[in-house]
Every structure is written in C-alpha cells, then in structure tokens.
Design a protein around this motif. Structure first.
Motif, PDB file in Angstrom:
ATOM      1  N   SER A 326       0.799  -1.075  -0.145  1.00 23.00           N
ATOM      2  CA  SER A 326       0.009  -0.034   0.060  1.00 23.00           C
ATOM      3  C   SER A 326       0.611   1.326  -0.013  1.00 23.00           C
ATOM      4  N   ASN A 327       0.497   2.209  -0.816  1.00 21.32           N
ATOM      5  CA  ASN A 327       1.028   3.754  -0.344  1.00 21.32           C
ATOM      6  C   ASN A 327       0.239   4.713  -0.283  1.00 21.32           C
ATOM      7  N   GLU A 328       0.394   5.916   0.246  1.00 16.18           N
ATOM      8  CA  GLU A 328      -0.334   6.921   0.530  1.00 16.18           C
ATOM      9  C   GLU A 328       0.102   7.990  -0.245  1.00 16.18           C
ATOM     10  N   ASN A 329      -0.887   9.150  -0.679  1.00 16.43           N
ATOM     11  CA  ASN A 329      -0.380  10.415  -1.302  1.00 16.43           C
ATOM     12  C   ASN A 329      -1.359  11.510  -0.600  1.00 16.43           C
ATOM     13  N   LEU A 330      -0.840  12.533   0.174  1.00 15.26           N
ATOM     14  CA  LEU A 330      -1.571  13.644   0.519  1.00 15.26           C
ATOM     15  C   LEU A 330      -0.993  14.688  -0.625  1.00 15.26           C
ATOM     16  N   TYR A 331      -2.175  15.521  -0.923  1.00 16.59           N
ATOM     17  CA  TYR A 331      -1.891  16.635  -1.809  1.00 16.59           C
ATOM     18  C   TYR A 331      -2.739  17.821  -1.501  1.00 16.59           C
ATOM     19  N   GLY A 332      -2.412  18.953  -2.162  1.00 17.72           N
ATOM     20  CA  GLY A 332      -2.930  20.147  -2.025  1.00 17.72           C
ATOM     21  C   GLY A 332      -2.800  20.848  -3.367  1.00 17.72           C
ATOM     22  N   PHE A 333      -3.749  21.472  -3.905  1.00 17.37           N
ATOM     23  CA  PHE A 333      -3.493  22.394  -5.287  1.00 17.37           C
ATOM     24  C   PHE A 333      -4.162  23.855  -4.905  1.00 17.37           C
ATOM     25  N   LEU A 334      -3.455  24.770  -5.668  1.00 22.56           N
ATOM     26  CA  LEU A 334      -4.066  26.145  -5.713  1.00 22.56           C
ATOM     27  C   LEU A 334      -3.999  26.651  -7.073  1.00 22.56           C
ATOM     28  N   GLN A 335      -5.216  27.328  -7.443  1.00 22.95           N
ATOM     29  CA  GLN A 335      -5.173  27.799  -8.712  1.00 22.95           C
ATOM     30  C   GLN A 335      -5.795  29.386  -8.462  1.00 22.95           C
ATOM     31  N   HIS A 336      -5.034  30.168  -9.439  1.00 21.34           N
ATOM     32  CA  HIS A 336      -5.552  31.404  -9.559  1.00 21.34           C
ATOM     33  C   HIS A 336      -5.639  31.960 -10.880  1.00 21.34           C
ATOM     34  N   GLU A 337      -6.982  32.466 -11.022  1.00 17.78           N
ATOM     35  CA  GLU A 337      -7.000  33.349 -12.555  1.00 17.78           C
ATOM     36  C   GLU A 337      -7.472  34.617 -12.264  1.00 17.78           C
ATOM     37  N   TRP A 338      -6.555  35.385 -13.284  1.00 15.93           N
ATOM     38  CA  TRP A 338      -6.823  36.792 -13.111  1.00 15.93           C
ATOM     39  C   TRP A 338      -6.885  37.223 -14.577  1.00 15.93           C
ATOM     40  N   MET A 339      -8.007  37.978 -14.626  1.00 14.36           N
ATOM     41  CA  MET A 339      -8.174  38.613 -15.933  1.00 14.36           C
ATOM     42  C   MET A 339      -8.021  40.096 -15.917  1.00 14.36           C
ATOM     43  N   PRO A 340      -6.713  40.667 -16.293  1.00 13.69           N
ATOM     44  CA  PRO A 340      -6.338  41.973 -16.309  1.00 13.69           C
ATOM     45  C   PRO A 340      -6.779  42.752 -17.504  1.00 13.69           C
ATOM     46  N   GLY A 341      -8.258  42.898 -17.773  1.00 18.43           N
ATOM     47  CA  GLY A 341      -8.821  43.448 -18.830  1.00 18.43           C
ATOM     48  C   GLY A 341      -9.548  42.498 -19.692  1.00 18.43           C
ATOM     49  N   ASP A 342     -10.166  42.727 -20.839  1.00 16.03           N
ATOM     50  CA  ASP A 342     -10.980  41.985 -21.690  1.00 16.03           C
ATOM     51  C   ASP A 342     -10.231  40.707 -22.418  1.00 16.03           C
ATOM     52  N   LYS A 343      -8.872  41.307 -22.893  1.00 16.64           N
ATOM     53  CA  LYS A 343      -8.160  40.419 -23.653  1.00 16.64           C
ATOM     54  C   LYS A 343      -7.200  39.604 -23.202  1.00 16.64           C
ATOM     55  N   VAL A 344      -7.043  39.508 -22.017  1.00 13.92           N
ATOM     56  CA  VAL A 344      -5.884  38.886 -21.322  1.00 13.92           C
ATOM     57  C   VAL A 344      -6.550  37.958 -20.206  1.00 13.92           C
ATOM     58  N   ASP A 345      -6.117  36.710 -19.990  1.00  9.82           N
ATOM     59  CA  ASP A 345      -6.694  35.805 -19.028  1.00  9.82           C
ATOM     60  C   ASP A 345      -5.371  35.017 -18.507  1.00  9.82           C
ATOM     61  N   VAL A 346      -5.043  34.874 -17.188  1.00 14.51           N
ATOM     62  CA  VAL A 346      -3.809  34.361 -16.845  1.00 14.51           C
ATOM     63  C   VAL A 346      -4.376  33.337 -15.772  1.00 14.51           C
ATOM     64  N   VAL A 347      -3.608  32.135 -15.814  1.00 16.18           N
ATOM     65  CA  VAL A 347      -4.149  30.907 -14.983  1.00 16.18           C
ATOM     66  C   VAL A 347      -2.754  30.498 -14.326  1.00 16.18           C
ATOM     67  N   LEU A 348      -2.526  30.624 -13.113  1.00 11.95           N
ATOM     68  CA  LEU A 348      -1.416  29.987 -12.577  1.00 11.95           C
ATOM     69  C   LEU A 348      -1.885  29.199 -11.503  1.00 11.95           C
ATOM     70  N   SER A 349      -1.501  27.836 -11.558  1.00 14.80           N
ATOM     71  CA  SER A 349      -1.812  26.763 -10.748  1.00 14.80           C
ATOM     72  C   SER A 349      -0.673  25.929 -10.217  1.00 14.80           C
ATOM     73  N   THR A 350      -0.685  25.111  -9.112  1.00 15.36           N
ATOM     74  CA  THR A 350       0.556  24.336  -8.728  1.00 15.36           C
ATOM     75  C   THR A 350      -0.043  23.272  -7.460  1.00 15.36           C
ATOM     76  N   ARG A 351       0.333  22.237  -7.663  1.00 12.45           N
ATOM     77  CA  ARG A 351       0.052  21.021  -6.639  1.00 12.45           C
ATOM     78  C   ARG A 351       1.199  20.448  -6.065  1.00 12.45           C
ATOM     79  N   LEU A 352       1.102  20.198  -4.825  1.00 13.31           N
ATOM     80  CA  LEU A 352       2.241  19.579  -3.893  1.00 13.31           C
ATOM     81  C   LEU A 352       1.605  18.223  -3.578  1.00 13.31           C
TER      82      LEU A 352
END
Lengths: 665, 209
Positions: A326-352
């Motif tokens: 058997s094995n075990e895996n604990l994890y967490g993830f974060l995602q941030h989406e930012w739309m600085p205006g109508d024309k741009v959409d940025v998504v930053l995400s990470t998981r540990l």
C-alpha cells in the motif's frame, strides 16, 4: 447553449474562453462515427494514435506513451493499466455526453499521470422526465454492442442507468499458428448515476461496474518445439463516486468528493502438454480518494481555487514483494485566475504531492490566453507534469523461470540483494547497491503555443505548437547475477527524451450541408542519451555485414511514433431525407516498429512500418421520430499488415439500430 | 551468392595466393598475413528440450573452437590449450583464467571491425571464480536482447578482442546468433548457432595488418 468544458481548470468554463486548449468530441459526433468504444473515437482525432500495449488499446498523445496520459471519467481516474496503458476499449461511449482532451501536462491540478495530457470522459446527466433508449450494433468478427439506458428526472431527483454488453469472437491473421491473433471476449458494464439538487447543495452519486471474460488458446514456439496453452482471463472493475457541492451566498462553491475504485484481473494459463507450465495470476488494485475543493470569486476578475486530498492505494498480487503493498499520497493544489482586462486571462496553478514512497513533488503551471481580436485566440502555457513510479516499479518481486530472470522493485532492491547475498545466491553485482533503489517520479517540462482563428463564417483554424522534455524515465537495470546465472533487474531513473511538433486542424463548411475537416500533426520524438551517444561516436549500425558509426540523420527517433499523421473528415447532412453521411481517412505515417540490427535504436529501413491510411464511412438514417439506423464500414480498403500491425483486422462492416423512448416528443 | 559465400571465396583466393607466395620465399621463418576467417553456424549448445519451468534448455556444454586451426574441437579438448574461444548460448569464454588452462584473455572494444588495427596492451579480462571475463546480459557483452521481439542481436560496433591460449591476438565480430545467419531473424529462427568473423595475427604481434 455554448459548449462548456471542465477539465482544464476544474471548473465549468465556456470552451472558447478556456485558457488551456481543450478539444471536445461531442456525443453527436461520436454517434455519427458509429463507434461504440472510446478507443475508436479517439483514433480519429488529430494528433492521437491508438497504440496496442500488451493487448490494451492505449492512447499516444503528442508522441507520448499511453502511460503518460491520465484518463478520467467524470473527473475521477480510471485505474487498471496494462503495459502502462488504460485500455480505452473498456470504455463505451453510449452514455457519454462529451470527451474532453487536454494536451500538455495538467499535473498542477491532477497530479501523477497527467504528464502528456488528460482525457476526461463526461457522462450524460439525467434527462428531464422519463426517457429510455436501446441501441444494438453488429459488426464483422461477431462484434456486438448492446446498450439500454433509462433516464428519470422528477423535480429535484434524477437518475440514469445504463447497461452494456460488448462481445466479439476475435480474429485470426495467422491461421497457420494455433490460437487467434486477437481472442474473443465478452464484456458487461453497468453505470448508474443519481443526483439530487437541493436549494444550495447538489448531491451526485456515480457508480460503475464492469467485467470481461476472455478465453483463448495459444501456441508458443520454443526453438521449433510447439507448446500449447489454454488461457482464461477475467477482469472486474468497479468504482463509486459520491460528490457534494455547496454554493455559498457569496458565490463561492465548496465541493467534497469521495472516490473508491477497484480493478482486478485473473489469468489462468494451462499447458496442455505439461502441467508444470500452468500458472494462475491474480492482480487486485484498490484506490481510495477523499478530496475537498473551494472555488472562490474574489472579485470580478479574480478567481481562486484551493483543494486538498488524500489517496490510498493498495495492490495485491503474488508478483509484489510481501503479496500486498500500500501507499499513501497527500496533496494540495492552488489555482488563481486573473483577467487584467478583456483581452487577457492568466491562470497560475500548482500542486504539491507528498507520497509515502517518493516524497514531495511540486508541479507548477502557468497558462495565458490572449484575445487580440474577437476571432483570434492565442494560448500559451509552460508547466510541469509528472508520473509516479508504478506498483511494478516500486514493489515487484517476480522471477520468470522460463525467461530466467528476476525483477525487484526499487523500494525493495537493496534489501532483496542483501537477503540474496546472505543466502549465498549472489554471484556478483552489476550495479553499486548504494546507487540504486529509491526511484523518483518521471517529470516533464512542457511549453505550448496555440492559435485559434475564425477565418470566415464557416472556416475555423486551430494550430498548436508543443515541446516537452521528459526527464528521469524509469527503465530496467541489471543489478546482479545470481549463482544460477540468472540476472536480477530493478528499476532506475535513466532516460531523457523530448517530443516536439505541431498540430493543425482546419474546419471548413463548404456549403451549409457539407463540412470538411483536415488535421495534421508533425512529431519529432527523440532520446537524448541516444543523441549523446551518436555525438560521441559510440553508436553503430550494421549495413550489409559492415559496421559504421551512426549519424544524427540515421536516427529515426523513438519507436512507434509517426513523424507525420493526419486525418480528413467529410460530413454531409441531408436533413430532408433524415440522412447523414460521414467519410473519414486516417493517415498513420511511417513509424518505427522495433530494433532489428542490435543497436536498440531506430535507424534501419527494415525497422519501420510503412505508412498506411484507414478509411471509415458511416451512413446514418433517421427512420422516424424515435428510430435511427446506421450502416458503415471501418477500414474500407481492407488494409492489413499482419507482421507489423496485427491490430489491423481488415475491413469491418457494421449495422446498428437505435430506439429512443421519449413520451414528451 | 550471399555475402558470406563471397567472403569464403575471397578467403580461399587469398589462401591460394599466400600459398603460392610462400612457395617462392626463402627459408627464414615467415608468417602468413592475418586474414579474415568466417565461421558459420557454430552450434552454441543448441536447444534439445524445454525445462519443467518452460525454459528452453540445451545440454549445457560449450563448443570449443581453435582460431589458429579454424576448427571445432571435442569437449575432451576443453582441458587443453588447443582451443581459443568457446560458445554456449550467449556465453563466450576464452582459454584462460578460471575458464581454461591457457594464456587466454578477452576484452570488448567499441569501433568498427575494420578500423581496429591493433589490440591494446592493457585492459585484458580474465575469468575469475566470481566474475566471467565477459559479463553476461543484454548490452554488457557482444549482444543485445530485444524483449519486444525476443531476438538476440550482435551489437554493431562491438569487437571482441581475444588473446588465444598460446598468446596470439585476434579480433572477432559476431555476425549472427541464428542458424543460417538470417538477415532478419524471427521467433521461428533456430537460435544458438553462432556465425562470426575473426582475424588472427599468427606472428604474435598485436597488429592486425
């Protein structure tokens, strides 16, 4: 209703605005193909190839082996891989709403296996009122696919139940050899989905149960002596996934998911001449997951998600040390989406991920969508993906008496060598024990650049450039030689490969009734170590009995990859007659089969499979408000290559009939 | 005419030429020039049955070969210095160390057969009680095993340098592991028949020219 997708950001988004390029295969396009299994559906998509791996129909995505693509059903992983591949023939598409294909790593949200990409099968939600449907499809080789489904939705409660039987008698390309090339089988599958929609809370329960039975006989030539075997294989898998989503007054959402899945196989091989060769192999895998996700609307142009979870996995087979691990895996993830205006959409995400065997692993990703003009979308991403070592790579303890070798997984190799040495079974070591053991995940760093453009009212072009550098690929390494002359192997991180290329798809409505789609992928996939060896003049080839040094231009890259592949789809609709005709051509360019001249790399002309094109055609006819009939052929021109592509069974005709019961109509 | 036959014919022609040449020289000791010799289908413990575990088995015996005489010797000669190399499956031993009474040793070098014009002075391996002179296993010696096709192939660019039982030097290249040395062996090909080329320097020097 605009097309939506969920895979790329773990939240429902409009397809055209999702920052990570997602391809969608809709239920309608799947129906018009007349292909009841997911493997057949994906084989017709640009840049995907179905590659058989130990009898499993695995998907090669952007030139990466099936082991590197995560396959999900409604967001939950399909477990049970054979030769690294999830057998996509296991998954019927009768109850599927759409298939989402994300190319490029998504480990930042999904963790292991999402290295080349993610394929997420989204099932149909229960339909309003009472509905029922039955579909029967008959194909060459006695292939039969039968599905019945029922939908019930009363007020807040909804359910959908599907039952499927899929069977085939297999086929034989080598009548002179005992046994079928691909044996027959019978699959049964049941899917049930329940939902309850409260004022602020949605409850979902998805369940799946499937079995397969396969019987075959085979002959094995051991230096001119034929040994006959009788084989019986059984497979059972099931999963259960309760989900609950609660909407807060702020607009935030809280989701809790539980998932339990089990996959078991039983293989019995009986040697008709000599019972000493008889074996039975049991394999059982269990997967448990608990996960919570919080989606927050921080402001009009800031969205935030956070999640955490636990995965427990168990494997039970006499081929792992101790019989059960058997094995075990604990994890967490974060995602941030930012739309600085109508024309741009940025998504930053990470998981540990924190895993009980290989420790911590971080997977970040950055994606960007720019819309310079209404009709043009530019997507860029850079991200890392990983694939955890498999049970086999971690815990294997297997001696093949016929092959004369032993394999120990990386977790146990040092202890196993110590034990063997203490018993006086080790003749000598081939690797330094302090340098083996403790295998790490395989990782990739990938870059993508994609441009979508509406070139006209009925013309749409999609282009996508990709590059991925995969490090620490896990390979076998001979570790020691036993006193009986047998070699002991283990798994270590060894190879570095890269894949790069582009794919493009052009869709054009020639007339409102006639639509054509042209797809192409260029792929360059090579092993860095091979290139280094070539540059150092250490790699040779043998031509007409004479050896010479290999050059970079001799090297054909990784095996099984087509440099060029493509497809053409033509769809014609004649609504007045209730007719739809669809013709598709799928080109699989020349690709490497196996090394034949001893240098283990692809270089000799004999080592290639020549390019071939498969043509499929389907005619769909509506026979009334609730009945639809289909007639078609797969591999219309009967392309076969029994030596190198035994998975090509030749031309297959099929007919199908679908009946839909809907009292509202 | 196959390449192998062509080679044999060439070797014969060269032999004839040397013989004529030798006839006309003076009485001081002369060695013939090193020449390419081709050995076809040397049985390397061919398969005679299948073990209870399903493993193909032979008799477990080496086939002993004299490079100087280009002949296969009997097992009875194994304790003498008459042989230089011996094959059993993929195992290749030389007459020295713990595998023979002679002065033999071996090393595997990378390069093409033609470009190796001299055997190095150092780097010679002797079999010990613990380690064979050529390590077994795919990629370690003269061959690669391809699990996808179950085929044993000689590794291009690997040359086996042999010091013979009586201290002469030879270079050896394995051509095939299958009977008849097929261009593309298949699962049906009969394995454990070794075809190889070698050049022996009879004058005791390490030069192969």
């Amino acid at each position: 209703m605009p097309a939506v997708v969920i895979t790329a950001t773990r939240s429902i988004r409009e397809l055209r605005d999702v920052p990570i390029l997602t391809d969608v295969v809709t239920s309608e396009s799947m129906r018009l193909l007349g292909a009841p299994r997911l493997s057949e559906v994906l084989a017709e998509q640009t840049g995907l190839a179905i590659v058989p791996e130990f009898g499993a129909a695995g998907v090669q995505l952007q030139g990466m082996d099936a082991a590197y693509t995560l396959v999900l059903i409604d967001g939950e992983p399909v477990i049970g891989r054979s030769g690294g591949a999830v057998d996509l023939e296991r998954i019927g598409v009768a109850g599927v709403e759409r298939v989402e294909i994300v190319r490029g790593p998504l480990s930042s949200l999904y963790g292991s296996e999402a290295l080349a990409g993610v394929i997420n099968v989204i099932t149909r939600t229960p339909q309003e009122g009472v509905q029922g449907s039955a579909r029967a499809s008959f194909e060459t080789h006695d292939t039969m696919d039968l599905t019945v489904a029922s939908d019930l939705q009363f007020g807040r409660f909804g359910s959908r139940i599907e039952l499927n039987r899929f069977s085939s008698s297999g086929y034989d390309l080598f009548p002179e050899i005992l046994g079928l090339t691909v044996p027959g089988f019978t699959d049964y599958a049941a899917n049930a989905r329940l939902r309850f929609d409260g004022d602020h809370t949605e409850w979902r329960l998805n369940g799946r149960f499937a079995t397969q039975e396969q019987q075959s006989s085979s002959g094995l030539f051991l230096n001119g002596i034929q040994v006959e075997f009788d084989e019986r294989a059984e497979r059972t898998d099931w999963s259960l996934a309760p989900h609950v989503t609660h909407r807060l007054r702020s607009g935030d959402r809280l989701t809790g998911r539980l998932y339990a899945a089990s996959y078991g196989t039983f293989l019995s091989v009986r040697d008709l001449a000599d019972t000493a060769l008889a074996t039975t192999t049991l394999f059982d895998q269990a997967y448990y997951k608990a996960e919570a996700q919080w989606d927050a609307v921080l402001s009009r142009n800031h969205f935030f998600s956070a999640g955490a979870g636990y995965i427990g996995e168990t494997v039970q087979t006499d081929r792992v040390r101790g019989g059960k691990r058997s094995n075990e895996n604990l994890y967490g993830f974060l995602q941030h989406e930012w739309m600085p205006g109508d024309k741009v959409d940025v998504v930053l995400s990470t998981r540990l991920d924190r895993h009980s065997d290989y420790g911590l692993h971080l997977s970040p990703r950055l994606a960007l969508l720019v819309t310079p003009r209404e009709a043009v979308r530019v997507r860029m991403s850079v991200g890392s993906g990983f694939k955890a070592p498999t049970f086999q790579q971690l815990y294997m303890d297997f001696t093949n008496p016929a092959g004369g070798y032993t394999v120990f997984g990386s977790v146990d190799i040092r202890q196993a060598l110590d034990e063997q040495a203490a018993l006086g079974l080790i003749d000598y070591l081939l690797a330094d024990p302090s340098e083996i053991g403790g295998v790490r995940p395989e990782t990739a760093l990938a870059y993508t650049l994609g441009v979508d453009a509406e070139l006209g009212p009925r013309t749409y072009l999609q282009t996508h450039l990709f590059r991925s550098d995969v490090r620490d690929q896990i390979e076998t390494l001979p570790a020691a030689v036993r006193t009986n002359g047998q070699t002991i192997f283990t798994y270590v991180n060894l190879n570095e490969v890269f894949v790069q290329g582009f794919h493009a798809e052009l869709r054009h409505g020639i007339t409102p009734a006639l639509e054509a789609t042209l797809g192409y992928q260029f792929l360059d996939a090579r092993d860095r170590d091979v290139l280094d060896q070539i540059d150092a003049g250490e790699l040779f080839t043998r031509v007409d009995g004479r050896d010479r040094r290999l050059t970079r231009s001799d090297y054909g890259g990784l095996f099984s990859r087509s440099r060029h592949s493509g497809n053409l789809r033509v769809l014609y609709r004649w609504p007045e007659a209730g007719l739809t005709a669809s013709v598709r051509g799928i080109l699989r360019g020349r690709y490497g089969y196996a090394d034949l001249n001893g240098n283990l790399v692809l270089d000799d002309d004999r080592e290639y499979v020549e390019a071939y094109t498969l043509w499929n055609a389907t005619l769909t006819k509506r026979l009334g408000p609730s009945v639809e009939a289909q007639l078609g052929a797969k591999n219309l021109f009967d392309v076969t290559d029994r030596e190198y592509v035994p998975s090509l069974s030749g031309r297959r005709w099929f007919v199908s009939l679908q009946y839909t019961f809907d009292p509202k109509r | 005419m196959s390449f192998a036959n062509l080679l044999s014919l060439l070797a014969l022609l060269i032999l004839a030429f040397i013989w004529v040449g030798c006839d006309t020289t003076s009485d001081e000791e002369e060695f013939p020039d090193p020449e390419l010799t081709h050995v076809t289908d040397l049985p390397a413990d061919p398969i005679v049955g299948i073990s209870p575990e399903g493993r193909p088995i032979g008799r477990g015996l080496f086939t002993f070969h004299s490079l100087r005489e280009n002949e296969v010797l009997t097992t009875a000669d194994s304790a003498t210095t008459a042989w230089d190399v011996a094959f059993r499956g993929t195992d290749l031993i030389v007459n020295g160390g713990t595998t023979g009474p002679g002065n033999g040793a071996v090393q595997i070098v990378e390069g093409t057969f033609d470009e190796i014009l001299e055997a190095p002075e150092t780097g010679w391996n002797l079999a010990t009680a613990e380690v064979p002179a050529i390590p077994p296993g795919s990629g370690n010696g003269w061959y690669n095993y391809n699990p996808a096709t179950n085929i044993i192939s000689p590794i291009p660019g690997r040359v086996v340098l042999v010091r013979t039982a009586d201290g002469l030097y030879a270079k050896l290249s394995v051509v095939s592991y299958y009977r008849g040395a097929p261009d593309t062996p298949t699962a049906e090909s009969e394995s454990r028949y070794v075809t190889f080329d070698y050049v022996l320097q009879p004058d005791g020097s390490r030069q192969f020219e």
